[in-house]
Design a protein around this motif. Structure first.
Motif, PDB file in Angstrom:
ATOM      1  N   VAL A  43      63.871  62.029  81.420  1.00  0.00           N
ATOM      2  CA  VAL A  43      65.043  61.728  81.197  1.00  0.00           C
ATOM      3  C   VAL A  43      65.943  62.675  81.940  1.00  0.00           C
ATOM      4  CG1 VAL A  43      65.096  62.888  79.128  1.00  0.00           C
ATOM      5  CG2 VAL A  43      66.927  60.944  79.336  1.00  0.00           C
ATOM      6  N   HIS A  44      67.073  62.290  82.533  1.00  0.00           N
ATOM      7  CA  HIS A  44      67.955  63.462  83.336  1.00  0.00           C
ATOM      8  C   HIS A  44      68.992  63.342  82.139  1.00  0.00           C
ATOM      9  CE1 HIS A  44      70.355  65.494  86.150  1.00  0.00           C
ATOM     10  NE2 HIS A  44      69.504  65.142  87.174  1.00  0.00           N
ATOM     11  N   ILE A  45      69.106  65.071  81.655  1.00  0.00           N
ATOM     12  CA  ILE A  45      70.204  65.444  80.958  1.00  0.00           C
ATOM     13  C   ILE A  45      71.504  66.050  81.384  1.00  0.00           C
ATOM     14  CG2 ILE A  45      68.444  65.856  79.061  1.00  0.00           C
ATOM     15  CD1 ILE A  45      68.525  68.986  79.813  1.00  0.00           C
ATOM     16  N   GLY A  46      71.686  66.047  82.842  1.00  0.00           N
ATOM     17  CA  GLY A  46      72.828  66.475  83.384  1.00  0.00           C
ATOM     18  C   GLY A  46      73.219  67.989  83.511  1.00  0.00           C
ATOM     19  N   GLY A  47      73.933  68.447  83.066  1.00  0.00           N
ATOM     20  CA  GLY A  47      74.549  69.732  83.085  1.00  0.00           C
ATOM     21  C   GLY A  47      75.255  70.603  84.021  1.00  0.00           C
ATOM     22  N   ASP A  48      75.618  69.801  84.924  1.00  0.00           N
ATOM     23  CA  ASP A  48      76.190  70.433  86.158  1.00  0.00           C
ATOM     24  C   ASP A  48      77.733  70.561  86.058  1.00  0.00           C
ATOM     25  OD1 ASP A  48      76.646  67.595  86.326  1.00  0.00           O
ATOM     26  OD2 ASP A  48      77.432  67.947  88.271  1.00  0.00           O
ATOM     27  N   GLU A  49      78.325  71.746  86.627  1.00  0.00           N
ATOM     28  CA  GLU A  49      79.630  71.847  86.399  1.00  0.00           C
ATOM     29  C   GLU A  49      80.375  71.901  85.257  1.00  0.00           C
ATOM     30  OE1 GLU A  49      80.723  68.926  89.639  1.00  0.00           O
ATOM     31  OE2 GLU A  49      81.081  70.432  90.814  1.00  0.00           O
ATOM     32  N   VAL A  50      79.650  72.574  84.178  1.00  0.00           N
ATOM     33  CA  VAL A  50      80.237  72.565  82.816  1.00  0.00           C
ATOM     34  C   VAL A  50      80.905  73.711  82.721  1.00  0.00           C
ATOM     35  CG1 VAL A  50      79.494  73.119  80.407  1.00  0.00           C
ATOM     36  CG2 VAL A  50      78.194  71.469  81.658  1.00  0.00           C
ATOM     37  N   LYS A  51      82.245  73.552  82.285  1.00  0.00           N
ATOM     38  CA  LYS A  51      83.140  74.728  82.115  1.00  0.00           C
ATOM     39  C   LYS A  51      83.184  75.306  80.619  1.00  0.00           C
ATOM     40  CE  LYS A  51      84.752  73.932  86.050  1.00  0.00           C
ATOM     41  NZ  LYS A  51      84.400  74.656  87.247  1.00  0.00           N
ATOM     42  N   SER A  52      82.160  76.118  80.501  1.00  0.00           N
ATOM     43  CA  SER A  52      81.814  76.792  79.020  1.00  0.00           C
ATOM     44  C   SER A  52      83.081  77.409  78.515  1.00  0.00           C
ATOM     45  CB  SER A  52      80.533  77.590  78.940  1.00  0.00           C
ATOM     46  OG  SER A  52      80.697  78.841  79.909  1.00  0.00           O
ATOM     47  N   GLN A  53      83.960  78.032  79.220  1.00  0.00           N
ATOM     48  CA  GLN A  53      85.067  78.404  78.855  1.00  0.00           C
ATOM     49  C   GLN A  53      85.871  77.630  77.762  1.00  0.00           C
ATOM     50  OE1 GLN A  53      84.684  77.958  81.913  1.00  0.00           O
ATOM     51  NE2 GLN A  53      86.592  77.681  83.210  1.00  0.00           N
ATOM     52  N   CYS A  54      85.711  76.480  78.052  1.00  0.00           N
ATOM     53  CA  CYS A  54      86.480  75.406  77.193  1.00  0.00           C
ATOM     54  C   CYS A  54      86.362  75.809  75.746  1.00  0.00           C
ATOM     55  CB  CYS A  54      85.988  73.948  77.332  1.00  0.00           C
ATOM     56  SG  CYS A  54      86.907  73.437  79.034  1.00  0.00           S
ATOM     57  N   TRP A  55      84.856  76.129  75.512  1.00  0.00           N
ATOM     58  CA  TRP A  55      84.579  76.447  73.865  1.00  0.00           C
ATOM     59  C   TRP A  55      85.150  77.810  73.350  1.00  0.00           C
ATOM     60  CZ3 TRP A  55      79.068  75.780  76.297  1.00  0.00           C
ATOM     61  CH2 TRP A  55      78.998  74.472  76.278  1.00  0.00           C
ATOM     62  N   ASP A  56      85.868  78.730  74.346  1.00  0.00           N
ATOM     63  CA  ASP A  56      86.529  79.823  73.999  1.00  0.00           C
ATOM     64  C   ASP A  56      87.906  79.256  73.389  1.00  0.00           C
ATOM     65  OD1 ASP A  56      84.574  81.576  74.745  1.00  0.00           O
ATOM     66  OD2 ASP A  56      85.010  81.572  76.681  1.00  0.00           O
ATOM     67  N   GLU A  57      88.342  78.147  73.752  1.00  0.00           N
ATOM     68  CA  GLU A  57      89.569  77.744  73.397  1.00  0.00           C
ATOM     69  C   GLU A  57      89.686  77.095  72.048  1.00  0.00           C
ATOM     70  OE1 GLU A  57      92.002  78.845  75.206  1.00  0.00           O
ATOM     71  OE2 GLU A  57      90.735  79.352  76.827  1.00  0.00           O
ATOM     72  N   ASP A  58      88.593  76.930  71.469  1.00  0.00           N
ATOM     73  CA  ASP A  58      88.284  76.033  70.022  1.00  0.00           C
ATOM     74  C   ASP A  58      87.810  77.099  69.183  1.00  0.00           C
ATOM     75  OD1 ASP A  58      87.989  73.526  68.680  1.00  0.00           O
ATOM     76  OD2 ASP A  58      85.997  74.446  68.675  1.00  0.00           O
ATOM     77  N   GLU A  59      88.602  77.138  68.112  1.00  0.00           N
ATOM     78  CA  GLU A  59      88.449  78.029  66.804  1.00  0.00           C
ATOM     79  C   GLU A  59      87.215  77.755  66.366  1.00  0.00           C
ATOM     80  OE1 GLU A  59      90.146  80.744  66.261  1.00  0.00           O
ATOM     81  OE2 GLU A  59      91.673  80.245  67.811  1.00  0.00           O
ATOM     82  N   THR A  60      86.513  76.625  65.886  1.00  0.00           N
ATOM     83  CA  THR A  60      85.696  76.173  65.327  1.00  0.00           C
ATOM     84  C   THR A  60      84.572  76.802  66.116  1.00  0.00           C
ATOM     85  OG1 THR A  60      86.526  74.300  64.163  1.00  0.00           O
ATOM     86  CG2 THR A  60      84.237  74.274  64.244  1.00  0.00           C
ATOM     87  N   SER A  61      84.356  76.487  67.416  1.00  0.00           N
ATOM     88  CA  SER A  61      83.393  76.790  68.394  1.00  0.00           C
ATOM     89  C   SER A  61      83.236  78.428  68.595  1.00  0.00           C
ATOM     90  CB  SER A  61      83.622  76.319  69.989  1.00  0.00           C
ATOM     91  OG  SER A  61      83.618  74.757  69.899  1.00  0.00           O
ATOM     92  N   LYS A  62      84.530  79.138  68.602  1.00  0.00           N
ATOM     93  CA  LYS A  62      84.427  80.292  68.685  1.00  0.00           C
ATOM     94  C   LYS A  62      83.664  81.181  67.068  1.00  0.00           C
ATOM     95  CE  LYS A  62      88.803  81.465  69.752  1.00  0.00           C
ATOM     96  NZ  LYS A  62      90.267  81.904  70.050  1.00  0.00           N
ATOM     97  N   THR A  63      84.173  80.544  66.201  1.00  0.00           N
ATOM     98  CA  THR A  63      83.541  80.942  64.971  1.00  0.00           C
ATOM     99  C   THR A  63      82.027  80.883  65.037  1.00  0.00           C
ATOM    100  OG1 THR A  63      85.774  80.465  63.456  1.00  0.00           O
ATOM    101  CG2 THR A  63      83.543  80.688  62.477  1.00  0.00           C
ATOM    102  N   TRP A  64      81.602  79.528  65.472  1.00  0.00           N
ATOM    103  CA  TRP A  64      80.055  79.655  65.448  1.00  0.00           C
ATOM    104  C   TRP A  64      79.316  80.520  66.405  1.00  0.00           C
ATOM    105  CZ3 TRP A  64      76.682  78.261  69.101  1.00  0.00           C
ATOM    106  CH2 TRP A  64      75.233  77.948  68.684  1.00  0.00           C
TER     107      TRP A  64
END
Length: 216
Positions: A43-64
């Motif tokens: 099964v192909h799960i993808g994973g290319d060109e993900v901009k992980s910095q988007c999670w830095d902009e989310d308070e819930t994600s930053k807390t986790w």
């Protein structure tokens, strides 16, 4: 909310929220449904060109991430590896794009099959060779020259001359392996194109690859 804010700030593709139980349930259900339709062991799960910095902009994600002791790049590794584990739990082997291997190497799940669409070197070594040497199965999906909608307009000869098991080929001397052991790890080749960019100018190339892929 995360998706909207991320798009506005980073102008990037929207990554799934790695900590959301809804996303986890969705992925598990999606793979389960796909497994019921397609008998393939992968099964192909993808994973290319993900901009992980988007999670830095989310308070819930930053807390986790703070509680987990992970930064956003490490959270990306965590998310990809978790998807590999979900695939294995459901009896499937996971294929992912080579972006994660290129950037994170041995931090990635050891049972991941890597599909190499970019041509990269890692610490001076061919990334595809290094992945195979480290025990990963690999798939050659080189955009050069097997990306059919590429503006370079590769010829049929170019298609045939690319050999992922011979780095002396005339087309791509990076997305390849050069040892017998590594070649045994190459599961095959894959060609791709953006449908909106494919027209009669690439027809000859496309037909040539259909011919290549026919069983002998």
């Amino acid at each position: 909310e995360l998706a909207t804010r991320c798009a506005a700030i980073n102008q990037c593709s929207i990554p799934m929220n790695p900590i959301s139980p809804v996303v986890d349930a969705f992925v598990r259900t999606l793979w389960h449904e796909i497994n019921g339709i397609f008998p393939d062991k992968y099964v192909h799960i993808g994973g290319d060109e993900v901009k992980s910095q988007c999670w830095d902009e989310d308070e819930t994600s930053k807390t986790w991430m703070r509680k987990a002791g992970l930064n956003s790049s490490e959270t990306y590794v965590h998310f990809v590896n978790r998807n590999v584990n979900i695939s294995l739990e459901q009896g499937k082997l996971a294929i992912a794009w080579d972006d994660a291997w290129k950037d994170y190497g041995t931090a990635m799940h050891p049972r991941t099959t890597w599909m190499f669409w970019t041509s990269n070197a890692v610490n001076g070594e061919r990334a595809m060779q290094k992945a195979a040497d480290d025990g990963h199965d690999v798939i050659a999906a080189s955009g050069d020259p097997w990306y059919l909608s590429n503006s370079n307009e590769y010829t049929v000869r170019d298609m045939y001359e690319y050999d992922p098991c011979d780095c002396s080929n005339n087309q791509n001397s990076v997305n390849c392996v050069n040892t017998t052991a590594a070649c045994a790890r190459v599961l095959g080749v894959e060609a791709a194109f953006w449908m909106d960019s494919f027209d009669s100018s690439q027809l000859e190339n496309g037909l040539s690859l259909i011919h290549i892929s026919e069983p002998t």
